[in-house]
Motif scaffolding. Structure first.
Motif, PDB file in Angstrom:
ATOM      1  N   GLU A  45      -6.446 -11.588 -33.262  1.00 50.76           N
ATOM      2  CA  GLU A  45      -6.267 -13.038 -32.735  1.00 50.76           C
ATOM      3  C   GLU A  45      -4.790 -13.430 -33.357  1.00 50.76           C
ATOM      4  N   TRP A  53     -10.673 -13.214 -21.870  1.00 49.08           N
ATOM      5  CA  TRP A  53     -10.097 -14.049 -22.824  1.00 49.08           C
ATOM      6  C   TRP A  53      -8.405 -13.981 -22.296  1.00 49.08           C
ATOM      7  N   ASP A  64      -5.314 -14.903 -27.670  1.00 52.12           N
ATOM      8  CA  ASP A  64      -5.290 -16.331 -28.078  1.00 52.12           C
ATOM      9  C   ASP A  64      -6.920 -16.454 -28.394  1.00 52.12           C
ATOM     10  N   SER A  65      -6.960 -16.896 -29.500  1.00 50.72           N
ATOM     11  CA  SER A  65      -8.304 -17.431 -30.308  1.00 50.72           C
ATOM     12  C   SER A  65      -8.879 -18.475 -29.473  1.00 50.72           C
ATOM     13  N   SER A  66      -8.480 -19.384 -28.973  1.00 50.15           N
ATOM     14  CA  SER A  66      -8.922 -20.527 -28.469  1.00 50.15           C
ATOM     15  C   SER A  66      -9.528 -20.187 -27.115  1.00 50.15           C
ATOM     16  N   SER A  67      -9.076 -19.094 -26.585  1.00 47.70           N
ATOM     17  CA  SER A  67      -9.717 -18.582 -25.286  1.00 47.70           C
ATOM     18  C   SER A  67     -11.014 -17.744 -25.399  1.00 47.70           C
ATOM     19  N   ALA A 100      -3.381 -27.152 -22.985  1.00 47.26           N
ATOM     20  CA  ALA A 100      -3.850 -25.768 -23.650  1.00 47.26           C
ATOM     21  C   ALA A 100      -2.431 -24.928 -23.782  1.00 47.26           C
TER      22      ALA A 100
END
Length: 389
Positions: free
Chosen positions: A77, A138, A100-103, A308
């Motif tokens: 990540e 992701w 992308d960790s938020s995905s 984003a």
């Protein structure tokens, strides 16, 4: 780079692939290895120990029954460690993805388990699915070249110094205002002398400790301003002399009215000067200016833009959209805004400026990629360019 064979779920010449996911922390890294047969091996090692990681990869191949020549696909990540590990893995022959960790989807329960082992297992499942061809599990981060990342530090360094300068100026004004003093010019070579001449409401001078604090804060401000001037001079020298794509994109953007030195360099270093996009939707998604509709059952509404993407460039894009209305009033984009939003409320104009910013972003991208000048836009004359410089 990721090969098409791997993306399609195929194997390399030896017919075997080793999957590896990494969970990074400041002291310890955790690695989970998996073979196509389903067998797994989990290991911990010291952070930033690349030699140890390469040795663990070799040992995992042996333990999981894979040949030494087996291809390795890994992921981790994106975070504080940046991209140096990605480059080190590529140098070691490992095909790596920065995610992308938020995905990454997570359970929506109010309380959920959160451990490194659970994260590793989750990442492993997603990696296998991604390699198998599922593109939507992701989002993969685009890793810039070393040279691009280095130039981007110059742009971001200027931005940080501008923010720091604002803090120093606000602090000086606050110290003066609380004593009833306003209108004193902030900073300058003679700042200490002018502080000594300041008089309070009763005609007395500043208290010694307050005067000392003002002088020290002024010295810090002067240092920041010197450093900022040096970085801006370095930026202009780079743009004027370099033959890189970023410098070329910056020079071309500066030919358009409403695009100045700061915004052109930010646009080039953050996105337009080094990334490639297949279409305008990819471009808008990189900055987070895509719409987010909510349509479920009888409920249907717009949630605004996603926000984003690249936050720094998105903020600059909004500023340039307002400047475009002022300096390019005859362009098709400005006329479109005037027809749709200019006569509405302030809230409607703020909504409209986001729509204009997205259209302007696409127009600037096409201007750089295809040489298409935005319809109705004017280019700067040589005299205007010299005055701006």
């Amino acid at each position: 780079m990721t090969t098409q064979a791997t993306l399609a779920g195929e194997t390399n010449a030896c017919g075997q692939v080793l999957y590896m996911v990494l969970e990074l922390s400041d002291r310890t890294w955790k690695a989970l290895f998996a073979a196509p047969s389903g067998r797994r091996r989990e290991r911990s090692l010291a952070a930033r120990d690349i030699e140890g990681l390469v040795a663990e990869i070799a040992e995992a191949k042996r333990k999981l029954g894979l040949p030494p020549a087996a291809h390795v696909v890994s992921c981790y990540e994106a975070g504080r460690d940046g991209f140096w590990l990605h480059r080190a893995l590529l140098a070691a022959g490992v095909e790596n993805l920065v995610v992308d960790s938020s995905s990454i989807e997570v359970p929506q329960r109010a309380r959920r388990k959160k451990t490194d082992r659970i994260d590793l297992v989750k990442l492993m499942a997603l990696l296998v699915r991604y390699v198998g061809g599922e593109r939507g599990v992701w989002s993969v981060v685009r890793v810039p070249d070393v040279e691009v990342e280095d130039v981007r530090q110059l742009s971001r360094g200027i931005d940080r110094l501008k923010t720091e300068r604002g803090r120093h100026i606000a602090r000086l004004k606050s110290l003066l205002v609380k004593e009833g003093i306003k209108g004193l010019r902030i900073g300058g070579a003679d700042w200490a002398e002018r502080v000594g001449k300041v008089r309070l409401w009763d005609g007395s001078g500043l208290r010694p400790r307050l005067a000392h604090e003002l002088i020290l804060e002024g010295e810090r401000l002067a240092l920041v301003e010197r450093q900022l001037a040096d970085l801006k001079a370095e930026r202009e020298a780079l743009v004027a002399s370099s033959d890189s794509k970023i410098a070329g994109a910056t020079r071309r953007l500066r030919e358009l009215g409403a695009i100045a030195e700061e915004s052109s360099f930010v646009f080039s270093t953050e996105v337009l000067g080094w990334r490639t996009f297949a279409n305008r939707r990819e471009l808008a998604g990189a900055l987070g200016v895509t719409g987010m509709p909510f349509n479920s059952g009888n409920s249907e509404r717009e949630q605004g833009i996603s926000k984003a993407g690249n936050r720094r460039m998105r903020a600059m894009l909004m500023e340039i959209a307002w400047c475009w209305l002022r300096y390019q009033p005859e362009s098709a984009l400005s006329r479109w805004f005037e027809r749709r939003f200019a006569k509405g409320s302030s809230r409607l104009r703020r909504i409209g400026i986001v729509a204009l910013a997205r259209k302007l972003l696409v127009a600037l991208w096409r201007y750089l990629e295809e040489g298409l000048v935005p319809e109705g836009a004017s280019l700067k004359t040589p005299k205007t360019r010299r005055a701006a410089a």
